[in-house]
Design a protein around this motif. Structure first.
Motif, PDB file in Angstrom:
ATOM      1  N   VAL A   8       0.944  -1.044  -0.205  1.00  0.00           N
ATOM      2  CA  VAL A   8      -0.115   0.005   0.023  1.00  0.00           C
ATOM      3  C   VAL A   8       1.188   1.187  -0.024  1.00  0.00           C
ATOM      4  O   VAL A   8       1.752   1.174   1.005  1.00  0.00           O
ATOM      5  CB  VAL A   8      -1.105   0.171   1.377  1.00  0.00           C
ATOM      6  N   ILE A   9       0.741   1.761  -1.469  1.00  0.00           N
ATOM      7  CA  ILE A   9       1.492   3.325  -1.015  1.00  0.00           C
ATOM      8  C   ILE A   9       0.413   4.909  -1.487  1.00  0.00           C
ATOM      9  O   ILE A   9      -0.489   4.618  -1.814  1.00  0.00           O
ATOM     10  CB  ILE A   9       2.457   3.048  -2.309  1.00  0.00           C
ATOM     11  N   THR A  10       0.666   5.302  -0.041  1.00  0.00           N
ATOM     12  CA  THR A  10      -0.523   6.974  -0.086  1.00  0.00           C
ATOM     13  C   THR A  10       0.258   7.923  -0.480  1.00  0.00           C
ATOM     14  O   THR A  10       1.848   7.789  -0.522  1.00  0.00           O
ATOM     15  CB  THR A  10      -0.602   7.330   1.137  1.00  0.00           C
ATOM     16  N   GLY A  11      -0.482   9.168  -0.923  1.00  0.00           N
ATOM     17  CA  GLY A  11       0.457   9.922  -2.182  1.00  0.00           C
ATOM     18  C   GLY A  11       1.169   9.837  -3.620  1.00  0.00           C
ATOM     19  O   GLY A  11       2.339   9.980  -3.911  1.00  0.00           O
ATOM     20  N   ALA A  16       8.348  12.022  -4.134  1.00  0.00           N
ATOM     21  CA  ALA A  16       8.447   9.697  -3.644  1.00  0.00           C
ATOM     22  C   ALA A  16       7.647   9.152  -3.253  1.00  0.00           C
ATOM     23  O   ALA A  16       8.273   7.805  -4.301  1.00  0.00           O
ATOM     24  CB  ALA A  16       9.446  10.088  -2.572  1.00  0.00           C
ATOM     25  N   GLY A  17       6.308   9.888  -3.383  1.00  0.00           N
ATOM     26  CA  GLY A  17       5.320   7.786  -3.344  1.00  0.00           C
ATOM     27  C   GLY A  17       5.243   7.343  -4.665  1.00  0.00           C
ATOM     28  O   GLY A  17       4.827   6.630  -4.954  1.00  0.00           O
ATOM     29  N   LYS A  18       5.593   8.815  -6.170  1.00  0.00           N
ATOM     30  CA  LYS A  18       5.484   8.257  -7.507  1.00  0.00           C
ATOM     31  C   LYS A  18       6.854   7.109  -7.529  1.00  0.00           C
ATOM     32  O   LYS A  18       6.232   6.294  -8.310  1.00  0.00           O
ATOM     33  CB  LYS A  18       5.058   9.212  -8.493  1.00  0.00           C
ATOM     34  N   ALA A  19       7.637   8.091  -7.363  1.00  0.00           N
ATOM     35  CA  ALA A  19       8.338   7.125  -7.319  1.00  0.00           C
ATOM     36  C   ALA A  19       8.898   5.599  -6.757  1.00  0.00           C
ATOM     37  O   ALA A  19       9.169   4.805  -7.379  1.00  0.00           O
ATOM     38  CB  ALA A  19      10.200   7.718  -6.539  1.00  0.00           C
ATOM     39  N   ILE A  20       8.287   5.691  -5.643  1.00  0.00           N
ATOM     40  CA  ILE A  20       8.119   4.260  -4.808  1.00  0.00           C
ATOM     41  C   ILE A  20       7.378   2.974  -5.559  1.00  0.00           C
ATOM     42  O   ILE A  20       7.745   2.556  -5.734  1.00  0.00           O
ATOM     43  CB  ILE A  20       7.942   5.061  -4.132  1.00  0.00           C
ATOM     44  N   ARG A  36      -4.980  11.813  -3.527  1.00  0.00           N
ATOM     45  CA  ARG A  36      -5.950  12.624  -3.703  1.00  0.00           C
ATOM     46  C   ARG A  36      -6.247  13.593  -4.999  1.00  0.00           C
ATOM     47  O   ARG A  36      -7.369  13.833  -5.278  1.00  0.00           O
ATOM     48  CB  ARG A  36      -5.302  14.412  -2.661  1.00  0.00           C
ATOM     49  N   ASN A  37      -5.210  13.436  -5.831  1.00  0.00           N
ATOM     50  CA  ASN A  37      -5.473  13.774  -7.069  1.00  0.00           C
ATOM     51  C   ASN A  37      -5.398  12.380  -7.734  1.00  0.00           C
ATOM     52  O   ASN A  37      -4.592  12.239  -8.918  1.00  0.00           O
ATOM     53  CB  ASN A  37      -3.643  14.601  -7.995  1.00  0.00           C
ATOM     54  N   ASN A  38      -6.990  12.396  -8.409  1.00  0.00           N
ATOM     55  CA  ASN A  38      -7.057  11.268  -9.522  1.00  0.00           C
ATOM     56  C   ASN A  38      -5.966  11.275 -10.302  1.00  0.00           C
ATOM     57  O   ASN A  38      -6.174   9.751 -10.901  1.00  0.00           O
ATOM     58  CB  ASN A  38      -8.713  10.900  -9.006  1.00  0.00           C
ATOM     59  N   ASP A  39      -6.396  12.517 -10.807  1.00  0.00           N
ATOM     60  CA  ASP A  39      -5.938  12.434 -12.422  1.00  0.00           C
ATOM     61  C   ASP A  39      -4.588  11.775 -12.348  1.00  0.00           C
ATOM     62  O   ASP A  39      -4.112  11.318 -13.155  1.00  0.00           O
ATOM     63  CB  ASP A  39      -6.005  13.562 -13.149  1.00  0.00           C
ATOM     64  N   ASN A  59      -7.329   3.438  -4.805  1.00  0.00           N
ATOM     65  CA  ASN A  59      -7.666   3.791  -3.519  1.00  0.00           C
ATOM     66  C   ASN A  59      -8.429   4.852  -2.979  1.00  0.00           C
ATOM     67  O   ASN A  59      -7.801   5.061  -2.194  1.00  0.00           O
ATOM     68  CB  ASN A  59      -7.824   2.306  -2.902  1.00  0.00           C
ATOM     69  N   PRO A  60      -8.182   6.072  -4.161  1.00  0.00           N
ATOM     70  CA  PRO A  60      -8.929   7.443  -3.537  1.00  0.00           C
ATOM     71  C   PRO A  60     -10.113   7.255  -3.560  1.00  0.00           C
ATOM     72  O   PRO A  60     -10.556   6.153  -2.800  1.00  0.00           O
ATOM     73  CB  PRO A  60      -8.697   8.036  -5.004  1.00  0.00           C
ATOM     74  N   ASP A  61     -10.648   7.947  -2.956  1.00  0.00           N
ATOM     75  CA  ASP A  61     -12.085   8.344  -3.006  1.00  0.00           C
ATOM     76  C   ASP A  61     -13.442   7.342  -3.305  1.00  0.00           C
ATOM     77  O   ASP A  61     -14.342   6.454  -2.576  1.00  0.00           O
ATOM     78  CB  ASP A  61     -13.000   9.602  -2.790  1.00  0.00           C
TER      79      ASP A  61
END
Length: 68
Positions: A8-11, A16-20, A36-39, A59-61
Motif C-alpha cells: 500500500v502506497i499513499t501519496g 517520493a510516492g510516485k517514485a516508490i 488525492r489527485n485522481n488524474d 483507492n482514492p475516494d
C-alpha cells in the motif's frame, strides 16, 4: 522477492510516492495506490502497469480498481 505480495502506497500521485510506486512495480507486487489527485494517480497507475506491474489498485475516494 516482492512478487505476490501486496504493498500500500499513499501519496502515490507525485514525488517520493510516485517514485516508490514505479520502483515497486518492477518487482511485480500487487500495488494499492492512494492519493488525492485522481488524474495524476491514474497516470501513475498506468505507468506501473506498463513497467511490469501485475496488478494496480487505485483507492482514492472513488474506490476504483483495475487489474493488469
Amino acid at each position: 522477492m516482492l512478487k505476490d505480495k501486496t504493498i500500500v502506497i499513499t501519496g502515490a500521485s507525485s514525488g517520493a510516492g510516485k517514485a516508490i510506486s514505479l520502483e515497486f512495480a518492477l518487482q511485480q507486487p500487487n500495488l494499492v495506490l492512494a492519493a488525492r489527485n485522481n488524474d495524476a494517480l491514474n497516470e501513475v497507475a498506468e505507468e506501473c502497469r506498463t513497467s511490469d506491474g501485475r496488478a494496480v489498485r487505485r483507492n482514492p475516494d472513488g474506490c476504483t480498481s483495475s487489474d493488469h
